[in-house]
Design a protein around this motif. Structure first.
Motif, mmCIF file in Angstrom:
data_model
loop_
_atom_site.group_PDB
_atom_site.id
_atom_site.type_symbol
_atom_site.label_atom_id
_atom_site.label_comp_id
_atom_site.label_asym_id
_atom_site.label_seq_id
_atom_site.Cartn_x
_atom_site.Cartn_y
_atom_site.Cartn_z
ATOM 1 N N ASN A 40 -4.768 11.590 -2.702
ATOM 2 C CA ASN A 40 -3.746 12.615 -2.871
ATOM 3 C C ASN A 40 -3.089 12.482 -4.238
ATOM 4 O O ASN A 40 -3.173 11.427 -4.886
ATOM 5 C CB ASN A 40 -2.686 12.499 -1.773
ATOM 6 N N GLY A 41 -2.396 13.527 -4.657
ATOM 7 C CA GLY A 41 -1.833 13.565 -6.003
ATOM 8 C C GLY A 41 -0.759 12.543 -6.279
ATOM 9 O O GLY A 41 -0.535 12.165 -7.437
ATOM 10 N N ASN A 42 -0.068 12.082 -5.249
ATOM 11 C CA ASN A 42 0.988 11.078 -5.443
ATOM 12 C C ASN A 42 0.529 9.667 -5.091
ATOM 13 O O ASN A 42 1.353 8.780 -4.868
ATOM 14 C CB ASN A 42 2.219 11.427 -4.595
ATOM 15 N N SER A 43 -0.768 9.450 -5.048
ATOM 16 C CA SER A 43 -1.294 8.119 -4.744
ATOM 17 C C SER A 43 -1.453 7.299 -6.018
ATOM 18 O O SER A 43 -1.484 7.853 -7.128
ATOM 19 C CB SER A 43 -2.652 8.231 -4.052
ATOM 20 N N TYR A 44 -1.563 5.998 -5.849
ATOM 21 C CA TYR A 44 -1.725 5.145 -7.024
ATOM 22 C C TYR A 44 -3.074 5.378 -7.698
ATOM 23 O O TYR A 44 -3.207 5.216 -8.921
ATOM 24 C CB TYR A 44 -1.541 3.667 -6.652
ATOM 25 N N VAL A 45 -4.100 5.794 -6.926
ATOM 26 C CA VAL A 45 -5.409 6.075 -7.519
ATOM 27 C C VAL A 45 -5.324 7.298 -8.423
ATOM 28 O O VAL A 45 -5.881 7.311 -9.534
ATOM 29 C CB VAL A 45 -6.474 6.278 -6.427
ATOM 30 N N TRP A 51 0.805 -1.213 0.000
ATOM 31 C CA TRP A 51 0.000 0.000 0.000
ATOM 32 C C TRP A 51 0.846 1.274 0.000
ATOM 33 O O TRP A 51 0.342 2.358 -0.280
ATOM 34 C CB TRP A 51 -0.950 0.006 1.204
ATOM 35 N N VAL A 52 2.148 1.156 0.296
ATOM 36 C CA VAL A 52 3.003 2.344 0.280
ATOM 37 C C VAL A 52 3.323 2.788 -1.139
ATOM 38 O O VAL A 52 3.799 3.913 -1.345
ATOM 39 C CB VAL A 52 4.333 2.097 1.033
ATOM 40 N N GLU A 53 3.080 1.929 -2.121
ATOM 41 C CA GLU A 53 3.458 2.248 -3.497
ATOM 42 C C GLU A 53 2.574 3.344 -4.084
ATOM 43 O O GLU A 53 1.401 3.475 -3.727
ATOM 44 C CB GLU A 53 3.398 0.998 -4.370
ATOM 45 N N THR A 54 3.124 4.101 -5.006
ATOM 46 C CA THR A 54 2.440 5.270 -5.544
ATOM 47 C C THR A 54 1.976 5.100 -6.992
ATOM 48 O O THR A 54 1.427 6.045 -7.564
ATOM 49 C CB THR A 54 3.345 6.508 -5.457
ATOM 50 N N THR A 55 2.200 3.933 -7.592
ATOM 51 C CA THR A 55 1.702 3.682 -8.938
ATOM 52 C C THR A 55 1.042 2.305 -8.974
ATOM 53 O O THR A 55 1.409 1.412 -8.189
ATOM 54 C CB THR A 55 2.820 3.723 -9.997
ATOM 55 N N PRO A 56 0.099 2.092 -9.876
ATOM 56 C CA PRO A 56 -0.560 0.783 -9.971
ATOM 57 C C PRO A 56 0.405 -0.354 -10.285
ATOM 58 O O PRO A 56 0.282 -1.447 -9.720
ATOM 59 C CB PRO A 56 -1.563 0.993 -11.110
ATOM 60 N N LEU A 57 1.370 -0.120 -11.174
ATOM 61 C CA LEU A 57 2.319 -1.184 -11.513
ATOM 62 C C LEU A 57 3.246 -1.499 -10.341
ATOM 63 O O LEU A 57 3.615 -2.655 -10.128
ATOM 64 C CB LEU A 57 3.140 -0.798 -12.747
ATOM 65 N N ALA A 96 1.256 14.718 -1.415
ATOM 66 C CA ALA A 96 1.291 13.580 -0.494
ATOM 67 C C ALA A 96 0.770 12.307 -1.161
ATOM 68 O O ALA A 96 0.212 12.325 -2.259
ATOM 69 C CB ALA A 96 0.460 13.891 0.740
ATOM 70 N N THR A 97 0.973 11.179 -0.474
ATOM 71 C CA THR A 97 0.424 9.897 -0.924
ATOM 72 C C THR A 97 -0.822 9.587 -0.086
ATOM 73 O O THR A 97 -1.211 10.368 0.766
ATOM 74 C CB THR A 97 1.457 8.778 -0.757
ATOM 75 N N GLY A 98 -1.422 8.450 -0.338
ATOM 76 C CA GLY A 98 -2.577 8.051 0.450
ATOM 77 C C GLY A 98 -3.775 8.946 0.191
ATOM 78 O O GLY A 98 -3.988 9.444 -0.918
#
Length: 398
Positions: A271-276, A205-211, A294-296
């Motif tokens: 957030n803008g740096n989240s994988y979503v 879950w810490v990752e910021t991209t889907p891949l 931020a992420t998440g």
């Protein structure tokens, strides 16, 4: 007579020495053809197929001849710890110099999974047969796992403070795959580790991209010596995701998007740096909070989202619960009826594969099939780019 007796004795001793030499030579040759007895003498590379981590930033894998070193960046209590694991091939010596690392003998033959995501990892590798325990057996979408549960081959071991440690110790699985998050504590599993049961923290879950998120399936592959299989299959996913993302790169019209719903005292937006947010960007959307660094998730008041939602063209990822209609949404808050996406009917939720048990396959297989999720999103936002696509995880709410 006495001389003859001693001569015969010498012949017997010589013969026995010869037989002993032959046995020792054969034994040494045999052992070298299998596994050397000491780490220093071990020279065979047992892992000719290696993994290369291209997207994920939360873990690394380093190869030695008969063991692998895994390091995981695991967030606990708002700090980041690096936890090391040594994956040792069964029947080979445990390496020296890793006193602080947990040792996991591979290939793993029995696994306890503490998250539905872990079921998705197993399904990606067609490795459901190693699953012997789950935190909660109710919320499962994978048919093979459901069959194993019905057959009594998968035990429910509880979660968090309700973890059944006595059951786990009696089961003695090769590995427990746990979830790493700010609300988790690695010390929670201390007694199990002391009992000789390795606990590996999965923090995808810490990752910021889907891949990057999907690439955590390579960690499971390393645990099962399935590098060749995962390299081939993940490469296919990676190429398809890249192909789909390229379709939207030059689109001029980027429709506005909102996601989620107000819950209790906050509306959580990605957030803008989240994988979503990355999904939305690759799908050719215009996302209002894409610039947040931020992420998440970002918790907002209803009033902060309201003016954006009024004009948004699409409303996605409405709820993690099984909301099936616009009427269900209005029952939550009548103000939702003011939104443009509500009026036009452009509301899509990721619960098409929601089963009678309350499990949503989006949270299982969706994590390791980002290309299918992206195809759904592109088909929703830019249907002209994928006119023949049938939604897989998403459905339109009426």
């Amino acid at each position: 007579m006495l001389k003859s007796y001693f001569a015969a004795g010498r012949q017997i001793v010589t013969f026995c020495q010869f037989i002993s030499f032959i046995w020792l030579f054969t034994a040494c040759s045999s052992s070298s053809s299998l596994y050397d007895k000491t780490e220093e003498a071990f020279s065979r590379d047992l892992f000719p197929e290696k993994l290369k981590i291209k997207h994920a930033r939360g873990f690394t894998i380093t190869y030695r001849n008969h063991y692998k070193i895994v390091k995981i960046m695991s967030p606990f209590e708002n700090r980041t710890d690096t936890i090391s694991y040594v994956l040792v091939q069964r029947g080979t010596p445990h390496p020296k110099g890793f006193a602080e690392s947990q040792v996991i003998e591979i290939p793993v033959r029995s696994l306890v999974a503490m998250s539905s995501l872990h079921i998705g990892l197993l399904g990606f590798l067609n490795a459901e047969s190693v699953l012997t325990g789950m935190g909660n057996v109710k919320y499962v979408s994978n048919i093979k796992v459901m069959d194993r549960i019905k057959a009594g081959k998968v035990a429910e071991v509880g979660k968090d403070q309700g973890l059944n440690e006595e059951l786990l110790i009696s089961m003695r699985p090769d590995l427990i795959m746990a979830v790493g998050s700010p609300v988790s504590k690695i010390n929670r599993y201390q007694s199990l580790r002391q009992a000789g049961i390795p606990v590996l923290i999965n923090s995808e879950w810490v990752e910021t991209t889907p891949l990057a998120r999907a690439e955590w399936v390579k960690l499971l592959a390393a645990l099962m010596n399935r590098e060749a299989d995962v390299n081939k299959k993940f490469s296919s996913v990676e190429k398809e995701y890249s192909r789909l993302a390229a379709l939207t790169r030059k689109v001029k019209n980027r429709p506005g998007i909102i996601t989620g719903m107000h819950s209790r005292d906050a509306w959580f937006v990605p957030n803008g740096n989240s994988y979503v947010a990355r999904f939305l960007e690759d799908a050719g959307a215009n996302y209002h909070w894409a610039k947040t660094s931020a992420t998440g998730s970002l918790p907002l008041a209803f009033e902060a989202v309201y003016p954006v939602a009024l004009k948004a063209d699409f409303w996605l990822n409405v709820s993690i619960t099984n909301i099936d209609s616009k009427a269900d949404m209005l029952a939550k808050d009548a103000r939702y009826g003011d939104f443009q996406a509500f009026k036009t009917g452009r509301i899509f939720n990721y619960n098409k594969r929601f089963n009678a048990q309350g499990a949503n396959d989006y949270w299982e297989s969706g994590a390791v099939n980002p290309h299918l999720v992206l195809a759904d999103l592109i088909s929703i936002i830019h249907p002209e780019l994928l006119p023949k696509h049938q939604l897989f995880y998403y459905k339109q709410l009426k």
